[in-house]
Design a protein around this motif. Structure first.
Motif, mmCIF file in Angstrom:
data_model
loop_
_atom_site.group_PDB
_atom_site.id
_atom_site.type_symbol
_atom_site.label_atom_id
_atom_site.label_comp_id
_atom_site.label_asym_id
_atom_site.label_seq_id
_atom_site.Cartn_x
_atom_site.Cartn_y
_atom_site.Cartn_z
ATOM 1 N N PRO A 79 0.793 -1.235 0.000
ATOM 2 C CA PRO A 79 0.000 0.000 0.000
ATOM 3 C C PRO A 79 0.826 1.285 0.000
ATOM 4 O O PRO A 79 0.311 2.346 -0.343
ATOM 5 N N THR A 80 2.090 1.220 0.398
ATOM 6 C CA THR A 80 2.894 2.447 0.469
ATOM 7 C C THR A 80 3.650 2.740 -0.820
ATOM 8 O O THR A 80 4.319 3.767 -0.921
ATOM 9 N N SER A 81 3.563 1.857 -1.801
ATOM 10 C CA SER A 81 4.302 2.068 -3.055
ATOM 11 C C SER A 81 3.623 3.147 -3.892
ATOM 12 O O SER A 81 2.414 3.363 -3.807
ATOM 13 N N PRO A 82 4.382 3.878 -4.695
ATOM 14 C CA PRO A 82 3.780 4.908 -5.543
ATOM 15 C C PRO A 82 2.839 4.306 -6.573
ATOM 16 O O PRO A 82 3.136 3.256 -7.159
ATOM 17 N N MET A 83 1.713 4.940 -6.785
ATOM 18 C CA MET A 83 0.724 4.437 -7.741
ATOM 19 C C MET A 83 1.031 4.968 -9.137
ATOM 20 O O MET A 83 1.525 6.090 -9.286
ATOM 21 N N PRO A 84 0.737 4.187 -10.163
ATOM 22 C CA PRO A 84 0.931 4.677 -11.531
ATOM 23 C C PRO A 84 -0.083 5.760 -11.859
ATOM 24 O O PRO A 84 -1.170 5.810 -11.280
#
Length: 441
Positions: A172-177
């Protein structure tokens, strides 16, 4: 009998014109080529790429098959009213079960029926023409149906769609495209929020996340079988990645090496399908980069490449022999088009084609994902690009069926099960994961 020009002037003129056309040198050569019965010349570049030793062991113990069926149903008294009935199924069987079925050609139908019930079915009806919800357009009727299909309790495949769109494997903490779409109503572009329902920031029109797929945009003008085919193909693709998603969320991706995923048809999603395919590509590349084994194959029973492989089956004489063509070979020698690597674009595929002999009587066309999937895969794929190549071919060599020719047994069973009217099972993948957890506890 002599032809009477005076009695049938228009027909006579047509025949004369037809004969003049046949006398044209170019057309005459084409017709002569059609009549030719000489063996086809092996195209340059068609050489056996390698051989998989089928006697070596593999790690696969479970086979998951995804297949779908569709039929068009008209109103018998109002032919302009038509709907499409589609049904997608996920079948899960152990390799031992499939061995028993293959060996026992006189199996008790009741026992076989027990195997066929090991499937989750996702049935739906898609309006094609002359049928819509009261007070709704055909487009909006289909938008609401597609949203319902992907929502729980119908299929719950929105979970897979969100997983692929928002890189759920990264946490959930990863950058979204960055994703954007055209408003269904005002056609202005806006950024896609991470929600299943949302409004256009320009005109306030309410949207579903399924609208992002673009399947129903042109329904008012083009509400035909193509829409139902795309809905079925989308459900098939999402169903294909349901188990990998569940294993990823359960942190059990190492169990993927025990599972063979088989899709009926090529590994692609046409038209607007690239909006999902880019997420599929990223997920597969992420799995390969971390050393996970994804045993995934698409089986092409029809099409140019499947027919091509049958025409030159003598080039792959021994079980385990395979041919891994370049993109240029497929485009020019199989499809008959010119290939320009500088202009080549592929946004809808996530695998490379190969032809393989699985047995003395089975020659099949497959697609397997590669470690890199930009533009669908390398222009000149190598066996090293497919880490699951040997695993998949060894397992498939145990799953051949003679009805019909060159058939794969799990696909034959899945197709039969999808066409049954029995009610869906209660969640075979969830049961499988539960058993898996118990075995490792």
């Amino acid at each position: 009998m002599a032809y009477n020009k005076g009695k049938y002037p228009f027909e006579a003129a047509s025949k004369i014109a037809h004969m003049e056309v046949i006398r044209d040198p170019a057309l005459a050569e084409i017709l002569q080529g059609l009549r030719s019965d000489t063996p086809a010349t092996v195209p340059p570049g068609f050489l056996k790429t390698g051989t998989v030793d089928l006697s070596k062991p593999h790690e696969i113990s479970t086979v998951v098959t995804v297949d779908g069926g569709m039929t068009t149903i008209p109103n018998p008294k109002r032919r302009e009213k038509r709907v499409a009935f589609i049904q997608v199924g996920i079948m899960l069987l152990s390799l031992e079960d499939l061995d028993r079925i293959a060996e026992d050609i006189f199996m008790d139908p009741r026992r076989l029926n027990a195997y066929l019930k090991r499937i989750d079915r996702y049935p739906s009806i898609v309006p094609l023409s002359g049928v819509r919800r009261p007070g709704r357009t055909l487009r909006d009727s289909n938008r609401e149906i597609l949203n319902a299909i992907l929502s729980p309790p119908w299929t719950g495949l929105y979970d897979v769609l969100e997983f692929l769109l928002w890189r759920g494997w990264l946490g959930p903490t990863s950058p979204m495209p960055d994703r954007s779409m055209d408003c269904v109503q005002c056609r202005r572009v806006f950024s896609l929020p991470k929600q299943r329902t949302f409004s256009c920031p320009h005109c306030g029109f309410d949207h579903y996340l399924s609208d992002y797929l673009g399947l129903t945009t042109e329904t008012e003008d083009n509400g035909r079988e193509q829409l139902a085919s795309m809905v079925m193909a989308t459900v098939e693709l999402l169903a294909l990645f349901l188990l990998p998603m569940k294993l990823c969320k359960a942190r059990k991706l190492e169990r993927l090496r025990e599972i063979l995923l088989i899709k009926d048809g090529p590994l692609m999603l046409r038209a607007e399908g690239y909006r999902i395919v880019d997420g599929v590509r990223e997920f597969v590349e992420w799995l390969y980069a971390r050393g996970h084994c994804l045993n995934l194959v698409g089986v092409e029973k029809t099409g140019d490449f499947a027919e091509f492989i049958q025409d030159f089956e003598k080039q792959l004489p021994e079980p385990g022999d395979y041919f891994l063509p370049s993109r240029k070979f497929v485009v020019e020698q199989v499809q008959g088009r010119s290939f320009d690597p500088g202009k080549y674009r592929n946004r809808v595929s996530f695998g490379s084609r190969l032809g393989v002999r699985l047995s003395p009587t089975h020659m099949v066309a497959l697609q397997l994902p590669t470690s890199t999937l930009d533009e669908g895969g390398p222009l000149e794929p190598k066996p090293a690009d497919m880490s699951a190549l040997g695993n998949c071919i060894r397992a498939l060599s145990r799953l051949t069926s003679t009805k019909p020719d060159n058939a794969i047994l799990p696909l034959v069973l899945a197709n039969s099960a999808v066409s049954l009217s029995d009610r869906p099972s209660a969640g075979i993948l969830d049961d499988y994961l539960t058993q898996m957890a118990g075995a490792t506890a």
